[in-house]
Design a protein around this motif. Structure first.
Motif, PDB file in Angstrom:
ATOM      1  N   PRO A   8       0.831  -1.216   0.000  1.00 49.31           N
ATOM      2  CA  PRO A   8       0.000   0.000   0.000  1.00 49.31           C
ATOM      3  C   PRO A   8       0.859   1.257   0.000  1.00 49.31           C
ATOM      4  N   ALA A   9       0.301   2.332  -0.555  1.00 47.44           N
ATOM      5  CA  ALA A   9       0.994   3.624  -0.512  1.00 47.44           C
ATOM      6  C   ALA A   9       1.070   4.100   0.938  1.00 47.44           C
ATOM      7  N   THR A  10       2.172   4.734   1.277  1.00 48.45           N
ATOM      8  CA  THR A  10       2.367   5.232   2.645  1.00 48.45           C
ATOM      9  C   THR A  10       2.004   6.715   2.706  1.00 48.45           C
ATOM     10  N   PRO A  11       1.855   7.253   3.938  1.00 50.83           N
ATOM     11  CA  PRO A  11       1.629   8.708   4.037  1.00 50.83           C
ATOM     12  C   PRO A  11       2.730   9.510   3.343  1.00 50.83           C
ATOM     13  N   ALA A  12       3.972   9.005   3.402  1.00 58.00           N
ATOM     14  CA  ALA A  12       5.077   9.725   2.729  1.00 58.00           C
ATOM     15  C   ALA A  12       4.880   9.730   1.211  1.00 58.00           C
ATOM     16  N   ASP A  13       4.389   8.611   0.675  1.00 58.04           N
ATOM     17  CA  ASP A  13       4.110   8.567  -0.768  1.00 58.04           C
ATOM     18  C   ASP A  13       3.061   9.621  -1.135  1.00 58.04           C
ATOM     19  N   TRP A  14       1.993   9.629  -0.326  1.00 56.20           N
ATOM     20  CA  TRP A  14       0.893  10.561  -0.615  1.00 56.20           C
ATOM     21  C   TRP A  14       1.378  12.003  -0.554  1.00 56.20           C
ATOM     22  N   SER A  15       2.166  12.322   0.481  1.00 58.50           N
ATOM     23  CA  SER A  15       2.554  13.729   0.593  1.00 58.50           C
ATOM     24  C   SER A  15       3.550  14.102  -0.493  1.00 58.50           C
ATOM     25  N   ALA A  16       4.444  13.157  -0.876  1.00 56.76           N
ATOM     26  CA  ALA A  16       5.363  13.451  -1.990  1.00 56.76           C
ATOM     27  C   ALA A  16       4.558  13.743  -3.257  1.00 56.76           C
ATOM     28  N   TRP A  17       3.556  12.907  -3.478  1.00 58.24           N
ATOM     29  CA  TRP A  17       2.710  13.064  -4.666  1.00 58.24           C
ATOM     30  C   TRP A  17       2.009  14.425  -4.654  1.00 58.24           C
ATOM     31  N   ALA A  18       1.481  14.793  -3.484  1.00 59.36           N
ATOM     32  CA  ALA A  18       0.651  16.005  -3.388  1.00 59.36           C
ATOM     33  C   ALA A  18       1.475  17.290  -3.298  1.00 59.36           C
ATOM     34  N   THR A  19       2.816  17.181  -3.142  1.00 56.71           N
ATOM     35  CA  THR A  19       3.606  18.421  -3.094  1.00 56.71           C
ATOM     36  C   THR A  19       3.669  19.102  -4.455  1.00 56.71           C
ATOM     37  N   VAL A  20       3.382  18.361  -5.506  1.00 53.43           N
ATOM     38  CA  VAL A  20       3.530  18.935  -6.849  1.00 53.43           C
ATOM     39  C   VAL A  20       2.155  19.102  -7.486  1.00 53.43           C
ATOM     40  N   PRO A  21       1.811  20.300  -7.912  1.00 57.10           N
ATOM     41  CA  PRO A  21       0.491  20.487  -8.532  1.00 57.10           C
ATOM     42  C   PRO A  21       0.435  19.910  -9.945  1.00 57.10           C
ATOM     43  N   TRP A  22      -0.771  19.623 -10.402  1.00 55.49           N
ATOM     44  CA  TRP A  22      -0.985  19.303 -11.821  1.00 55.49           C
ATOM     45  C   TRP A  22      -1.034  20.622 -12.589  1.00 55.49           C
ATOM     46  N   THR A  23      -0.332  20.696 -13.676  1.00 54.60           N
ATOM     47  CA  THR A  23      -0.470  21.895 -14.509  1.00 54.60           C
ATOM     48  C   THR A  23      -1.002  21.477 -15.879  1.00 54.60           C
ATOM     49  N   PRO A  24      -1.927  22.270 -16.410  1.00 61.30           N
ATOM     50  CA  PRO A  24      -2.476  21.906 -17.719  1.00 61.30           C
ATOM     51  C   PRO A  24      -1.427  22.055 -18.822  1.00 61.30           C
ATOM     52  N   LEU A  25      -1.467  21.145 -19.767  1.00 57.68           N
ATOM     53  CA  LEU A  25      -0.546  21.181 -20.909  1.00 57.68           C
ATOM     54  C   LEU A  25      -1.393  21.460 -22.141  1.00 57.68           C
ATOM     55  N   THR A  26      -1.028  22.503 -22.857  1.00 54.81           N
ATOM     56  CA  THR A  26      -1.833  22.838 -24.032  1.00 54.81           C
ATOM     57  C   THR A  26      -1.148  22.365 -25.295  1.00 54.81           C
ATOM     58  N   GLY A  27      -1.971  22.025 -26.268  1.00 55.39           N
ATOM     59  CA  GLY A  27      -1.454  21.585 -27.558  1.00 55.39           C
ATOM     60  C   GLY A  27      -1.354  22.755 -28.506  1.00 55.39           C
ATOM     61  N   PRO A  28      -0.938  22.468 -29.733  1.00 54.74           N
ATOM     62  CA  PRO A  28      -0.865  23.544 -30.723  1.00 54.74           C
ATOM     63  C   PRO A  28      -2.254  24.101 -31.015  1.00 54.74           C
ATOM     64  N   ALA A  29      -2.286  25.365 -31.393  1.00 55.13           N
ATOM     65  CA  ALA A  29      -3.569  26.015 -31.681  1.00 55.13           C
ATOM     66  C   ALA A  29      -4.313  25.260 -32.775  1.00 55.13           C
ATOM     67  N   THR A  30      -5.629  25.100 -32.568  1.00 54.49           N
ATOM     68  CA  THR A  30      -6.425  24.439 -33.598  1.00 54.49           C
ATOM     69  C   THR A  30      -6.864  25.453 -34.654  1.00 54.49           C
ATOM     70  N   GLY A  31      -7.103  26.664 -34.200  1.00 62.20           N
ATOM     71  CA  GLY A  31      -7.466  27.734 -35.129  1.00 62.20           C
ATOM     72  C   GLY A  31      -8.843  27.590 -35.742  1.00 62.20           C
ATOM     73  N   THR A  32      -9.613  26.571 -35.285  1.00 63.40           N
ATOM     74  CA  THR A  32     -10.915  26.371 -35.937  1.00 63.40           C
ATOM     75  C   THR A  32     -12.068  26.909 -35.105  1.00 63.40           C
ATOM     76  N   ASP A  33     -11.810  27.200 -33.867  1.00 69.07           N
ATOM     77  CA  ASP A  33     -12.929  27.435 -32.959  1.00 69.07           C
ATOM     78  C   ASP A  33     -12.814  28.764 -32.224  1.00 69.07           C
ATOM     79  N   GLY A  34     -12.225  29.730 -32.843  1.00 64.77           N
ATOM     80  CA  GLY A  34     -12.097  31.023 -32.198  1.00 64.77           C
ATOM     81  C   GLY A  34     -11.048  31.012 -31.116  1.00 64.77           C
ATOM     82  N   ALA A  35     -10.880  32.105 -30.434  1.00 67.07           N
ATOM     83  CA  ALA A  35      -9.786  32.261 -29.470  1.00 67.07           C
ATOM     84  C   ALA A  35      -9.896  31.299 -28.290  1.00 67.07           C
TER      85      ALA A  35
END
Ligand SMILES: N[C@@H](CC(=O)c1ccccc1NC=O)C(=O)O
Length: 357
Positions: A8-35
Motif C-alpha cells: 500500500p501507498a504510505t503517508p510519505a508517498d501521498w505527501s510526496a505526490w501532493a507536493t507537486v500540482p498538476w499543470t495543464p498542458l496545451t497543444g498547438p492552436a487548432t485555429g478552428t474554434d475562435g480564441a
C-alpha cells in the motif's frame, strides 16, 4: 499476474505526490474554434515528484514526471488527485514509462527530455478519442511517466558536493526500480494488472532492459514481492547501448574516434574493473516474457547499428521463446528522436495499439 496484491501507498508517498500540482498542458492552436479553443488542453503534468527509496531522504534526481491525458479530468485535478482507474467501457489503458539517456552522466538530459514525445502522444490521444472505432485495438493511454535517476560524475560538469551526481552501477538501476515501486504503490491496480511499457533512450534503453530483470543480478537486495514492479508487456529501446565491452574491444568502422568517450563514461558508470562491464553485458541478456522493440537510427553518429544487432541476436538466440523481438525504423542523429519527439511518439503509440496481445 495471479497475485494482484501490492504494497500500500504510505503517508510519505501521498505527501510526496501532493507536493507537486498538476499543470495543464496545451497543444498547438487548432485555429478552428475562435480564441477560446485555440490552445486546447491536451493533458495534465506533474514535474519532479520526489520518489526516493522510502528509507532515504530524497535527492534532487530521485524524481519523476507524470502526464495524464486530458480525457482523465474535465478540469485541472487537485494536486492530491491520483490517476483514476479507467472505466471498463473505455478499456484499461496503458502506461508508458520512459528512461532518459545521457551516458549515465549528462546533467543536461533529464526526465523532461520526454516532453516532446509526451506532448505528441497526448495530442494524438485527443485526436483518437474524437474518432469512433469499434474494431481496432483500444489505443488509449492511461498515462505517461518519465524517470530521473542519480547520475555518475561527468568530468566536464563537476559537482563533487552533489550526492545525486556520484552514482555508480547499480545505483542507476536501484533508482529506476524505486521509481517503478513508487508508481506501483500509488497507481490504481488496473495500471499493473494490464501491464505497461518501459521505454528508454541510449543508456536509458540499457536501464530499461536491466530494470525488468531480477534485482539480485545487479547485487541489489531482494525487495518485498509486493513492491516488485509488475511484469512489463514491452521494453522499447531507442538508440540503445547494449554492449559496452564489445564496443571498446572493437569499435565499429566510423565510430573508432569515440573509443575515448565510451571508455570514459563506461568507467564513470561501472568503474574500472573490466569484468564488471562484461558481466554487465552478459547479465542483461536474459529477460522475462516480454516484447522487445529495438529502434536504432542508421544516421546515429554516437551509437552504431551493431549495438541493436548484437542485442537482437542474443534475444533471438537465448530468449527461449520468452522474448519477441521487433525492430522498427527511425532516422536522424542520436538525440533527434527525443528532441523532436514525433517518431518516438509514433513508435510508442504503435506498441500500445498493436503490441500488447
Ligand atoms: N552527452 C553525453 C554523451 C552521450 O550521451 C553519449 C555519447 C556516446 C554514446 C552514447 C551516449 N549517450 C547514451 O546515453 C555526455 O555528456 O557524455
Amino acid at each position: 499476474m495471479q497475485d494482484h496484491s501490492k504494497e500500500p501507498a504510505t503517508p510519505a508517498d501521498w505527501s510526496a505526490w501532493a507536493t507537486v500540482p498538476w499543470t495543464p498542458l496545451t497543444g498547438p492552436a487548432t485555429g478552428t474554434d475562435g480564441a477560446a479553443n485555440s490552445n486546447p488542453i491536451i493533458g495534465y503534468h506533474k514535474a519532479s515528484v520526489p520518489c526516493a527509496p522510502r528509507s532515504n531522504p530524497p535527492l534532487a534526481l530521485q524524481t519523476l514526471d507524470v502526464w495524464l491525458p486530458a480525457s482523465a479530468s474535465p478540469t485541472t485535478p487537485d494536486a492530491s488527485t491520483l490517476p483514476q482507474p479507467s472505466s471498463a467501457a473505455a478499456g484499461p489503458g496503458t502506461w508508458i514509462i520512459y528512461i532518459h539517456g545521457g551516458a549515465w552522466r549528462d546533467p543536461a538530459i533529464t526526465a523532461s527530455s520526454f516532453t516532446p514525445a509526451a506532448t505528441a502522444l497526448l495530442q494524438s490521444q485527443l485526436t483518437n478519442t474524437n474518432k469512433t472505432s469499434t474494431t481496432s485495438p483500444d489505443p488509449r493511454l492511461a498515462g505517461l511517466a518519465s524517470l530521473n535517476y542519480r547520475l555518475s560524475p561527468h568530468p566536464a560538469h563537476p559537482a563533487p558536493a552533489d550526492p545525486a551526481r556520484q552514482a555508480r552501477h547499480p545505483d542507476h538501476i536501484a533508482d529506476i526500480r524505486a521509481a517503478l515501486a513508487f508508481l506501483h504503490r500509488l497507481l490504481p491496480a488496473s495500471a499493473h494488472e494490464h501491464s505497461y511499457i518501459l521505454a528508454g533512450h541510449s543508456c536509458g534503453a540499457t536501464l530499461a532492459f536491466q530494470a525488468v530483470m531480477a534485482p539480485s543480478r545487479w547485487g541489489l537486495s531482494p525487495t518485498d514481492p509486493r513492491s516488485e514492479p509488475p511484469a512489463v508487456a514491452a521494453v522499447v529501446g531507442f538508440n540503445g547501448l547494449y554492449d559496452l565491452a564489445g564496443f571498446l574491444a572493437a569499435p565499429p568502422a566510423g565510430y573508432a574516434h569515440l573509443a575515448g568517450p565510451y571508455a570514459e563514461f563506461t568507467r564513470g558508470a561501472f568503474g574500472g574493473d573490466e569484468r564488471v562491464w562484461r558481466a554487465e553485458d552478459k547479465k542483461k541478456k536474459r529477460t522475462r516474457k516480454v516484447l522487445a522493440v529495438l529502434v536504432q537510427s542508421r544516421e546515429d553518429t554516437l551509437v552504431p547499428y551493431a549495438q541493436l544487432e548484437g542485442l537482437r541476436g542474443v534475444l533471438e538466440r537465448e530468449g527461449g521463446g520468452a522474448v519477441e523481438v521487433r525492430v522498427m525504423e527511425a532516422g536522424g542523429d542520436h538525440d533527434d528522436i527525443w528532441k523532436d519527439g514525433r517518431r518516438m511518439a509514433e513508435v510508442l503509440a504503435e506498441v500500445v495499439a498493436g503490441g500488447l496481445a
